[in-house]
Write an enzyme that holds these catalytic residues in place. Structure first.
Site, PDB file in Angstrom:
ATOM      1  N   LYS A   1       0.852  -1.195   0.000  1.00 42.35           N
ATOM      2  CA  LYS A   1       0.000   0.000   0.000  1.00 42.35           C
ATOM      3  C   LYS A   1       0.890   1.248   0.000  1.00 42.35           C
ATOM      4  O   LYS A   1       1.926   1.256   0.666  1.00 42.35           O
ATOM      5  CB  LYS A   1      -0.868   0.031   1.260  1.00 42.35           C
TER       6      LYS A   1
ATOM      7  N   ARG B   1      -9.858 -12.004   1.796  1.00 41.66           N
ATOM      8  CA  ARG B   1     -10.656 -13.093   1.216  1.00 41.66           C
ATOM      9  C   ARG B   1      -9.923 -14.420   1.287  1.00 41.66           C
ATOM     10  O   ARG B   1     -10.538 -15.480   1.305  1.00 41.66           O
ATOM     11  CB  ARG B   1     -11.081 -12.718  -0.214  1.00 41.66           C
TER      12      ARG B   1
HETATM   13  N1  BES Z   1      -7.979  -4.100   4.461  1.00 45.40           N
HETATM   14  C1  BES Z   1      -8.207  -3.644   3.128  1.00 45.40           C
HETATM   15  C2  BES Z   1      -9.564  -2.948   2.965  1.00 45.40           C
HETATM   16  C3  BES Z   1      -9.785  -1.677   3.754  1.00 45.40           C
HETATM   17  C4  BES Z   1      -9.710  -0.451   3.116  1.00 45.40           C
HETATM   18  C5  BES Z   1     -10.141  -1.716   5.080  1.00 45.40           C
HETATM   19  C6  BES Z   1      -9.955   0.700   3.821  1.00 45.40           C
HETATM   20  C7  BES Z   1     -10.376  -0.549   5.780  1.00 45.40           C
HETATM   21  C8  BES Z   1     -10.298   0.659   5.160  1.00 45.40           C
HETATM   22  C9  BES Z   1      -8.168  -4.838   2.155  1.00 45.40           C
HETATM   23  O1  BES Z   1      -7.340  -5.869   2.524  1.00 45.40           O
HETATM   24  C10 BES Z   1      -7.704  -4.346   0.843  1.00 45.40           C
HETATM   25  O2  BES Z   1      -6.577  -3.911   0.780  1.00 45.40           O
HETATM   26  N2  BES Z   1      -8.550  -4.447  -0.184  1.00 45.40           N
HETATM   27  C11 BES Z   1      -8.214  -4.021  -1.496  1.00 45.40           C
HETATM   28  C12 BES Z   1      -8.650  -5.100  -2.450  1.00 45.40           C
HETATM   29  C13 BES Z   1      -8.163  -4.894  -3.864  1.00 45.40           C
HETATM   30  C14 BES Z   1      -6.662  -5.029  -3.939  1.00 45.40           C
HETATM   31  C15 BES Z   1      -8.848  -5.917  -4.774  1.00 45.40           C
HETATM   32  C16 BES Z   1      -8.944  -2.710  -1.764  1.00 45.40           C
HETATM   33  O3  BES Z   1     -10.083  -2.553  -1.318  1.00 45.40           O
HETATM   34  O4  BES Z   1      -8.337  -1.831  -2.373  1.00 45.40           O
HETATM   35 MN    MN Z   2      -5.348  -5.589   1.905  1.00 44.44          MN
END
Ligand code: BES
Ligand code: MN
Ligand code: ZN
Length: 513
Positions: A287, A361
């Site tokens: 990230k 997931r």
């Molecule tokens: N933990 C994050 C989602 C999240 C985002 C939680 C903001 C709390 C606040 C999750 O693991 C994630 O990174 N999801 C990605 C998925 C994508 C790479 C398909 C996302 O939502 O960008």
């Molecule tokens: Mn994530």
């Protein structure tokens, strides 16, 4: 934890630091809410007029502090806004009472004792005030106000402000069984919600899979919940490729924790599954800065499941509740899963990991399959799963997806009933093909549009045939970054605990198919 009692004293005779009254927004100005009569009498029936002069309107979230009139033992009166006067007098919405009580409790942090003279004429009203006051009396201070080597020797370090220590609920029936039960329930429920908040707020250098599992083990022992922890060795032996694949990049190994509360006369079994990523850096698909500062909150689903199972046990509900905490730390390293790697999940299905940041997931897939093996009557998973759900529903509302429309509707109604904002979301079959993989059975990423639903469709593939399943994406409401409001503090909120507990209660009562 803040103490709470049903007061046998009246508002006039109660010895406390402050008295809390409710004020609603009427067409011609502020209107006092039921429960405030004795306080108003001490002001010669002019409290509403005094409040109007002070600029109070009764709007939700409004707070007015004023010196008490003589005749009251408490020195201060706190008037808290309830929003519009309800159509039917004293039919105040439970959530309005909960929020007002929370606002008042927050305003009284640092005080010893306050009398709450908010509506308490029905058990439901008293329960809402109790919940709100206790939820609002929360502060996470574990990492503040320690020794300071630079402070002068004689400096008095009072440390961070502590929450209101004692709540006296006025206007209830202290000897009535139903009132007493409502207070007991509120105390157990909020203590567990606050434990979930503490876990969420604990920095990830102290809260990692092993230490989370240790907290669960200790709490289980205390409250009669059986706890089993699968460590890395056991996960390898069991073939939990999803949990292992996410956890393998971290020096802190993953765990799968099973919590089991059973009641000898239970007719139904519920399984709750929680995403427990103790820190989500994104892994190799790292990230960017600005997106990882709050990612200690990525175990909020597991915290909610943990709190709900322990609450069910403390309340002795006539239902079996199993909790599954899928715990891992998502880190980049030489051992981390690469984008392009294929994992074999616990179910046997293979997954091509196209983005290591879609890790929730993967751990949930394994836990859902494992939970399905025990053939529960229903499964609910709770997860901070997608940013897409936050884009869709905002920061205060969680999304509900399910493989059964009636079950999704029930969860939505239950959430509404307990004052948690949520909205039903679909699982459109056409989004599945975006996850087709040339190499494996499925990829962990699909179309960007509708990303929250894509994640839900992925999870669905790991739920056993014929089991009702719902998925709560709490990525928005799990962690509150703005200023506190109502009973919601900054940081971990304990989102979904009240919904899960109410689902367990309704299942115990035989209210659900
Ligand atoms: N933990 C994050 C989602 C999240 C985002 C939680 C903001 C709390 C606040 C999750 O693991 C994630 O990174 N999801 C990605 C998925 C994508 C790479 C398909 C996302 O939502 O960008
Ligand atoms: Mn994530
Ligand atoms: Zn995540």
């Amino acid at each position: 934890m803040t103490a709470l009692t049903l007061s046998t004293a009246g508002a006039a005779t109660l010895r406390a630091d402050a008295l809390v009254v409710g004020v609603a927004k009427g067409v011609k100005g502020p209107v006092l809410a039921p429960g405030s009569e004795a306080v108003d009498k001490a002001f010669d029936g002019k409290l509403a007029a005094v409040l109007a002069t002070l600029g109070a309107t009764g709007a939700e979230g409004e707070l007015t502090k004023l010196p008490a009139a003589s005749g009251l033992k408490a020195p201060v009166v706190v008037a808290v806004g309830l929003g519009p006067v309800p159509d039917k007098e004293d039919a105040y919405d439970a959530e309005a009472l909960r929020r007002a009580a929370g606002t008042a409790a927050r305003a009284l942090s640092g005080s010893k004792k306050a009398g709450f003279a908010l509506p308490a004429g029905s058990v439901e009203d008293a329960a809402a005030v109790a919940e709100g006051a206790l939820l609002g009396s929360y502060a996470f201070t574990a990492y503040q106000g320690g020794e300071n080597k630079l402070a002068p020797k004689d400096a008095k370090d009072s440390g961070p402000k502590q929450p209101l220590a004692e709540v006296a609920l006025l206007g209830g029936k202290p000897r009535d069984k139903a009132y007493k039960a409502a207070v007991e329930r509120a105390l157990a429920l909020v203590e567990e919600i606050n434990r979930a908040r503490d876990l969420i707020n604990t920095p990830p250098n102290d809260l990692y899979p092993e230490s989370f599992a240790a907290v669960a083990t200790a709490a289980g022992k205390e409250h009669g919940v059986k706890v089993q922890v699968l460590d890395e060795k056991a996960l390898v032996k069991g073939g939990f490729g999803g949990i292992l694949g996410v956890g393998q990049g971290s020096a802190n190994g993953p765990r799968l924790v099973k919590l089991a509360y059973t009641h000898p006369k239970a007719e139904k079994t519920l399984a709750f599954v929680g995403k427990g990523i103790t820190y989500d850096s994104g892994g190799i698909s790292l990230k960017p800065a600005g997106h990882n500062e709050t990612m200690k909150c990525d175990m909020s689903g597991a915290a909610a499941v943990f709190a709900a199972v322990v609450t069910a046990a403390r309340l002795g509900l006539k239902v079996n509740v199993t909790g599954w905490l899928a715990l891992a730390e998502n880190m980049p390293s030489g051992n981390a899963t690469r984008p392009g790697d294929v994992l074999r999940m616990y179910s046997g299905k293979t997954v091509e990991v196209l983005n290591t940041d879609a890790e929730g997931r993967l751990v949930l897939g394994d836990a859902l399959t494992r939970a399905s093996e025990e053939k529960p009557d229903a499964i609910v998973d709770v997860a901070t799963l997608t940013g897409a759900m936050v884009l869709a529903l905002g920061n205060r509302t969680f999304g509900i997806m399910a493989n059964d429309d009636a079950f999704r509707t029930s969860i939505h109604e239950i959430a509404e009933e307990v004052g948690e904002a949520s909205w039903p979301m679909p699982l459109p079959a056409d989004l599945r093909k975006g996850m087709d993989s040339p190499t494996a059975d499925i990829a962990n990423m699909g179309e960007r549009m509708g990303g929250g639903l894509v994640a839900g469709l992925f999870l669905k593939e790991f739920v056993g045939e014929g089991i009702a399943w719902a998925h709560l994406d709490i990525a928005g409401p799990a962690f509150h970054e703005g200023a506190p409001y109502g009973y919601t503090p900054k940081g971990g909120t304990g989102s979904a605990v009240r919904t899960l507990v109410r689902l367990a209660e309704r299942t115990a009562d035989g209210d659900l198919g």
